[in-house]
Design a protein around this motif. Structure first.
Motif, short mmCIF file in Angstrom:
data_model
loop_
_atom_site.label_atom_id
_atom_site.label_comp_id
_atom_site.label_asym_id
_atom_site.label_seq_id
_atom_site.Cartn_x
_atom_site.Cartn_y
_atom_site.Cartn_z
N LEU A 55 15.21 46.44 -3.18
CA LEU A 55 14.37 47.60 -2.87
C LEU A 55 15.18 48.68 -2.18
O LEU A 55 14.90 49.86 -2.32
CB LEU A 55 13.23 47.18 -1.95
N ASN A 56 16.11 48.29 -1.35
CA ASN A 56 17.09 49.23 -0.82
C ASN A 56 18.29 48.40 -0.40
O ASN A 56 18.39 47.24 -0.81
CB ASN A 56 16.51 50.09 0.30
N HIS A 57 19.17 48.96 0.41
CA HIS A 57 20.42 48.24 0.59
C HIS A 57 20.29 46.98 1.42
O HIS A 57 21.21 46.18 1.45
CB HIS A 57 21.48 49.18 1.17
N ASP A 58 19.18 46.81 2.13
CA ASP A 58 19.09 45.54 2.85
C ASP A 58 17.74 44.86 2.66
O ASP A 58 17.23 44.21 3.56
CB ASP A 58 19.41 45.73 4.33
N PHE A 59 17.13 45.04 1.52
CA PHE A 59 15.87 44.35 1.26
C PHE A 59 15.91 43.84 -0.17
O PHE A 59 15.83 44.60 -1.12
CB PHE A 59 14.69 45.31 1.44
N MET A 60 16.07 42.53 -0.30
CA MET A 60 16.14 41.94 -1.63
C MET A 60 14.86 41.17 -1.90
O MET A 60 14.46 40.32 -1.11
CB MET A 60 17.36 41.01 -1.68
N LEU A 61 14.22 41.48 -2.98
CA LEU A 61 13.03 40.72 -3.37
C LEU A 61 13.47 39.49 -4.17
O LEU A 61 14.43 39.55 -4.92
CB LEU A 61 12.14 41.56 -4.27
N THR A 62 12.72 38.41 -4.00
CA THR A 62 13.07 37.20 -4.74
C THR A 62 11.87 36.73 -5.56
O THR A 62 10.74 37.16 -5.34
CB THR A 62 13.46 36.08 -3.77
N VAL A 63 12.16 35.87 -6.50
CA VAL A 63 11.09 35.11 -7.15
C VAL A 63 11.47 33.65 -7.04
O VAL A 63 12.66 33.32 -6.98
CB VAL A 63 10.92 35.48 -8.64
N GLY A 64 10.48 32.79 -7.00
CA GLY A 64 10.83 31.40 -6.83
C GLY A 64 9.64 30.48 -7.00
O GLY A 64 8.56 30.89 -7.43
N VAL A 65 9.88 29.24 -6.68
CA VAL A 65 8.87 28.20 -6.82
C VAL A 65 8.66 27.58 -5.45
O VAL A 65 9.62 27.29 -4.74
CB VAL A 65 9.35 27.12 -7.81
N ARG A 66 7.41 27.39 -5.09
CA ARG A 66 7.14 26.67 -3.85
C ARG A 66 6.20 25.52 -4.16
O ARG A 66 5.15 25.71 -4.77
CB ARG A 66 6.49 27.58 -2.81
N LEU A 67 6.59 24.35 -3.75
CA LEU A 67 5.74 23.17 -3.93
C LEU A 67 5.36 22.66 -2.55
O LEU A 67 6.21 22.30 -1.75
CB LEU A 67 6.49 22.08 -4.70
N ASN A 68 4.07 22.68 -2.24
CA ASN A 68 3.61 22.05 -1.01
C ASN A 68 2.28 21.37 -1.28
O ASN A 68 1.81 21.34 -2.43
CB ASN A 68 3.52 23.07 0.13
N ALA A 69 1.66 20.85 -0.26
CA ALA A 69 0.47 20.03 -0.46
C ALA A 69 -0.60 20.77 -1.27
O ALA A 69 -1.09 20.29 -2.29
CB ALA A 69 -0.08 19.60 0.89
N LEU A 70 -0.94 21.98 -0.79
CA LEU A 70 -2.00 22.73 -1.45
C LEU A 70 -1.62 23.08 -2.88
O LEU A 70 -2.41 22.91 -3.82
CB LEU A 70 -2.28 24.00 -0.64
N ASN A 71 -0.38 23.58 -3.07
CA ASN A 71 0.04 24.01 -4.39
C ASN A 71 0.04 22.86 -5.39
O ASN A 71 -0.42 23.01 -6.53
CB ASN A 71 1.43 24.63 -4.32
N ASN A 72 0.55 21.69 -4.96
CA ASN A 72 0.59 20.56 -5.88
C ASN A 72 -0.81 20.13 -6.29
O ASN A 72 -1.06 19.81 -7.45
CB ASN A 72 1.31 19.38 -5.22
N LEU A 73 -1.72 20.14 -5.32
CA LEU A 73 -3.09 19.78 -5.64
C LEU A 73 -3.67 20.76 -6.66
O LEU A 73 -4.32 20.36 -7.64
CB LEU A 73 -3.93 19.79 -4.36
#
Lengths: 632, 510
Positions: free
Chosen positions: A67-85
């Protein structure tokens, strides 16, 4: 595990691309690919769920956008109790819908497109659930909205479907605009889109912007995000799109109402629970909006004639329960109800689809009747769903609904408790009214119901599968097994809180449910004794009329917001076309006039040039003479 | 350098070639052989196609060779045009100079891409091909050259050339009332260039040292970074930009010109020509007069937000596609203007994304609706309905364009929108909250138009029998859609290049 999760999420996407590219190929191929893909996804989801059952969350991200020189957006995967359910719920429900759709739509020539949309829908929801940050979540949140738009408008040549599709998108978009604002505010203050980071910062009171700081900033942002959930999960006052959304094919309604679209709003509140807890005012708002919605929608469902509309309002009402549960602090109970509801609501919709399919598209309850003998499997599975919905022991809905009610009592939210209890009564009444009207007694339109029969195995199997879940899923989380699901979702909670049986609350809610069923039965008996009259369009008692016309909310919105917007746009159009253009013409005319006036002096006649020159000379002389005389 | 030169010079040479080649005499056709799809001027359009294809290929090479994280102008070259002698040992050299940086490369590429698409997707009526191709190539050269210019004189000359070519294109290509629309274009944009030229002269004067007026961008920004410029210079530039970019209330020429223009000209207008104004504002206003831009940020933001809302409402009540497309473009540019007013890197990035995606979306809208226009001879909503039935492919592209216009995630418009609003929340929160309304309004007008065109029951039997788009008509649409998706799904390469141009904005914050 991350790789497995990625595969289980991408499989439906692959199936979607397959169906889109080969959209002309035969129906069974699409159904086979979609069902197989979803079956593998469901198995993988179960593997992920059990593998990570006792473990901490996993997360992995890659860079996406600077977004600018010190802000990087990421994409990813998160697995936790709620998400797995959620992964398990979404894949299991989708699997049944995929299979059922084949029976329901195999004669439709656009079935390839249908499966492409349906698979993309499932993919979007899975990706939403696995998102590692809020911007990614928002991206798939909108994708889910897009798919619902496409599927609700699948029969685009029907005017109602076209309108309903647009309505579903625009109304949820209103919430989404607020939600994007909330997400951006949080991210700007926390310098990160990751909600765990945001929660950590908020807990230590470190969220601030140059123009607003912590308590107010958090309240504002969470309210805005909740606005998005209100839109998506069809809570009052943005619930109006959901009943119309049943213009789509019925299996789509099952998917939207159970697993993919409306669950997203509840899921988001549950996911951001650490943040919501830091804004107690917002949580209170959620509790009251949820409870109010639960009662309002249940009241509307009491008098609807369309089988799908009754179930649609029932969804709104049940979502209200989940929101209320989250609002009063019963986090795990809200998620538990999301789980049981997903199964019994998918079941109710698919069974209703089975009825509609058998009756060649008829959805009017007053034309049905006596279907119990014609369609026993549909009847008994529907009954299981209805018992689960009304909360009768030991069906799934009983455990989750009662958990919410007793939590409301325990946390001294007496108003919420009262609203939800009345709603529970209405729930039992309206769903058994539906059962009596559709399945009991004698056929009222023999010509219509004569040839009614069960669908093929691809329609029966999902019904039976879901009926098992609707009956037994409640045992995942009962005092019998120390509230296993609650401890799974909230591992930090002390044990003692869950070890007492809320006997009193259980008794009250069971009694209320049975009372509701009895009332529905008595009313049905009385109605049959009167000779089963079809209620007239007009001339009902006013309290029924209000319920039948959905408290006139659609009309109110139409006459205020929609009219005002149209009027404003018309005004601007007129202003633009006539005032601004006119002004431009006026200016043009002015220059034209000046040019014309000046042209007259240039007429080429020597005499007039001479006259003007002479006149000028005289004036000049006069001035010169007066100046010399010292007059000026 | 060679590739930039090649990309620039090919359309110019091709344009000259078109003018030099003799127009084939229409006597070939006296045999009475009616061939509506073959024309005796067919080879002219092939000149355009080949020329723009060369530019298009060069554009890819430029992207590959672009060095990231460097804010100097790359691929730069210049040649002396003429020289004034200013007395003893002093010369004032006027140069034509070109080069690209992270700000101009995306817009330059947009111009090349759309130019390339125009020649493959649009075929004017047979007898107009030569004139059309000639002026279109010249206009494309002019607009590419104004993006690639790194020297005030070059920029001014290119802008004037754009004006000329655009005027003749509208005049010769219009459907009806060509003269009115063309004259309006000439007057409005002529006035715009007067203001911009005055502002640029003011800039050069403010940066002058020892009687010499510097014209090179690099020198100007280096000198002006530490000196302020009179406010009047900035205001002149701003007014020029408002006219050039068709911002409310100075926008009347744009919908009028769009209403009458042929599809190719309309793509040129909405896709490229209305993107030069904001480019000038970022390049000269923000880049060379940061202090003035900062002083006027409230004014810029207000104008931006008013445009966003006004144009969205106007698009809502539009009765045909062309008017809707024009106002939706204005609305997006309003948000981009607001993003510029935040004066932050993220905002500039958002504005750039919005510029490019608005160009792509407008082109996609225009070319898809042109496919329908060719079959129906009308783009009024009241004459359309249920087209999904007979033209599913065209309807699909139209829906995709609408989704791009309403800023659906995974299209580049979303990237631009959220960056703009994100940046807005940091410095102008009140405005940013209002800007959120734009999300809702764009959904309303886009989906309204879709509902009236492709959804719903089929109006009459003629609409049932329409043939869908052929492969030749649909592949340019697919290319445009692909770019929209690519920038929306993998925006980072683009963003990295763009950010390299915004180094100097760090002084102004984030």
């Amino acid at each position: 595990m991350i790789e497995l999760a990625l595969i289980l999420c991408l499989l439906p996407l692959v199936a979607a691309v397959f169906s889109f590219v080969l959209r002309k190929s035969s129906a069974w191929l699409h159904a086979l690919v979609a069902t197989l893909a979803m079956l593998i996804s469901a198995l993988l989801a179960l593997i992920v769920f059990f593998h990570l059952y006792h473990r901490h969350a996993m997360e992995a991200s890659i860079h996406w956008l600077a977004l600018n020189h010190d802000f990087m957006l990421t994409v990813g995967v998160r697995l936790n109790a709620l998400n797995n359910l959620m992964l398990v719920i979404v894949t299991l429900v989708s699997l049944n819908v995929m299979l059922f759709s084949y029976g329901y739509l195999k004669t439709d020539e656009r079935i390839g497109i249908y499966y492409a949309y349906l698979n993309f829908f499932a993919f979007s929801m899975l990706a939403l659930v696995m998102s590692a940050n809020l911007l990614q979540l928002y991206i798939f949140w909108e994708m889910v909205g897009l798919c619902s738009y496409l599927l609700v408008g699948f029969w685009f040549f029907k005017n109602e479907a076209a309108r309903a599709a647009r309505k579903s998108f625009v109304v949820t978009r209103l919430g989404d605009a607020g939600m994007l604002g909330g997400i951006l505010l949080l991210a700007l203050a926390a310098h990160s889109f990751n909600d765990s980071t945001q929660a950590l910062l908020a807990a230590s009171g470190n969220l601030h912007l140059s123009w607003l700081s912590q308590p107010h900033l958090l309240t504002l942002a969470m309210l805005l995000i909740f606005l998005g959930c209100v839109g998506k999960s069809a809570q009052f006052p943005l619930h109006v799109w959901l009943p119309d959304a049943m213009e789509g094919p019925t299996p789509v309604s099952a998917l939207i109402h159970a697993a993919t679209m409306v669950a997203a709003g509840v899921y988001l509140v549950a996911r951001l629970y650490p943040l919501f807890q830091l804004a107690p005012g917002v949580l209170e708002t959620i509790a009251y909006i949820g409870a109010g919605t639960a009662l309002l929608a249940a009241c509307i469902a009491l008098s609807q004639r369309d089988i799908k509309r009754v179930i649609a309002y029932s969804t709104i009402s049940q979502l209200g329960y989940m929101m209320a549960a989250l609002g009063i602090g019963a986090y795990a109970d809200g998620v538990f109800h999301l789980l049981t509801h997903a199964f019994f609501k998918a079941l109710l919709f698919l069974a209703a689809g089975s009825v509609i399919h058998a009756l060649a598209g008829t959805q009017d309850l007053f034309q049905m009747g006596g279907l119990r003998k014609k369609m026993p499997i549909t009847f008994y599975t529907f009954l299981a769903g209805a018992l689960a919905l009304s909360g009768v022991v030991p069906f799934a809905g009983f455990w989750s609904k009662d958990a919410i009610l007793s939590a409301a009592l325990a946390s001294r939210h007496y108003i919420v408790y009262a609203l939800l209890l009345i709603a529970a009564f209405c729930t039992a009444v309206y769903i058994f009214r539906l059962i009596f009207l559709a399945f009991a007694g004698q056929s009222r339109q023999p010509a219509l119901t004569e040839h009614a029969h069960e669908g093929g195995w691809e329609m029966k199997a999902p019904l039976l599968f879901l009926a098992i879940f609707a009956t037994f899923a409640g045992f995942l989380n009962t005092p019998l097994n120390d509230d296993a699901l609650t401890r799974y979702l909230e591992p930090g909670m002390p044990m003692s809180e869950y070890q007492n049986w809320p006997i009193l609350s259980m008794l009250i809610s069971t009694l209320v449910a049975l009372l509701g069923i009895a009332v529905a039965y008595l009313a049905f008996q009385r109605w049959q004794a009167q000779g089963s009259p079809v209620p007239p369009e007009r001339g009902r008692p006013w309290w029924i009329q209000i319920s039948y016309r959905k408290f006139y909310l659609d009309e109110i919105y139409y006459h205020t917001i929609q009219r005002a917007g149209r009027f404003l746009s018309m005004l601007i159009d007129l202003f633009d076309r006539y005032f601004l253009q006119g002004l431009v013409r006026l200016i043009a005319l002015l220059f034209y006039g000046i040019g014309n006036a000046l042209r007259m002096t240039q007429d080429g006649l020597l005499q007039s040039y001479g006259t003007i020159a002479l006149a000028a000379l005289v004036v000049w002389f006069a001035i010169a003479v007066f100046r010399a005389g010292g007059v000026f | 350098m060679a590739f930039l030169l090649l990309a620039l010079i090919t359309p110019l040479v091709a344009s000259l070639l078109v003018w030099l080649l003799p127009a084939s005499s229409p006597s070939n056709n006296v045999q009475g052989l009616k061939q509506p799809h073959r024309s005796h001027e067919d080879h002219f359009i092939w000149i355009g196609r080949v020329a723009m294809s060369i530019s298009f290929l060069c554009m890819f090479v430029l992207w590959i060779k672009m060095r990231l994280l460097s804010d100097v102008y790359q691929f730069a070259f210049s040649f002396r045009w003429f020289q004034f002698s200013l007395g003893f040992h002093q010369h004032w050299t006027l140069r034509i100079a070109y080069g690209l940086d992270g700000l101009s490369l995306p817009l330059f590429s947009l111009a090349v891409l759309l130019g390339w698409i125009i020649f493959f997707a649009v075929r004017p009526p047979g007898e107009q091909i030569r004139v059309y191709t000639g002026w279109m190539l010249l206009a494309l050269f002019a607009v590419m050259s104004s993006f690639a210019a790194i020297d005030l004189l070059t920029f001014i000359l290119s802008m004037e050339l754009t004006l000329l070519a655009g005027f003749f294109l509208i005049l010769r290509q219009g459907k009806e009332q060509h003269w009115d629309a063309a004259l309006q274009f000439l007057l409005y944009r002529g006035l715009a260039s007067v203001f911009i030229i005055l502002a640029l002269l003011g800039l050069a004067a403010a940066a002058s040292r020892g009687g010499l007026w510097p014209a090179s961008y690099a020198v100007l920004s280096a000198v002006l970074f530490h000196h302020s410029v009179p406010h009047i210079v900035f205001l002149a530039l701003f007014i020029g930009v408002l006219l050039e970019e068709a911002f409310v209330p100075l926008h009347s020429w744009f919908p009028n010109a769009m209403q009458d223009a042929g599809a190719g000209v309309a793509v040129l207008l909405a896709g490229i020509l209305t993107k030069t104004g904001l480019y000038a504002l970022i390049r000269f206003g923000v880049g060379m007069m940061p202090q003035d831009a900062n002083d006027y940020r409230l004014l810029i933001a207000t104008v931006g937000i008013i445009n966003l809302l006004y144009a969205a409402f106007a698009a809502w009540s539009a009765k045909d596609w062309r008017r809707l497309i024009s106002f939706s473009s204005i609305s997006h540019m309003g948000l981009a203007l607001f993003a510029v007013a935040t004066l932050r890197q993220t905002g500039m990035l958002g504005a750039l994304f919005l510029l490019v995606s608005s160009g792509l979306v407008s082109a996609l809208f225009l070319l898809t609706s042109e496919g329908m226009f060719k079959r129906l001879h009308s783009l009024e909503f009241s004459r359309l309905g249920g087209l999904s039935k007979s033209m599913p492919i065209a309807s699909g592209f139209l829906l995709f364009a609408a989704l791009g216009s309403l800023g659906l995630p995974l299209t580049s418009s979303f990237v631009g929108e959220f960056q703009s609003i994100f940046s807005g929340f940091a410095v102008l929160p009140g405005f940013a909250f209002v800007a959120l309304l734009g999300l809702l309004l764009s959904a309303i007008y886009s989906l309204n138009a879709i509902r009236k065109t492709t959804f719903g029951p089929v109006l009459d039997s003629t609409l049932m029998q329409l043939a869908d788009l052929r492969w030749l008509e649909s592949w340019p649409l697919a290319v445009l859609s692909l770019f929209l998706l690519l920038l929306g799904i993998l925006p980072n390469p683009f963003a990295q290049v763009a950010l390299s141009a915004f180094h100097h904005l760090r002084a102004l914050g984030g």
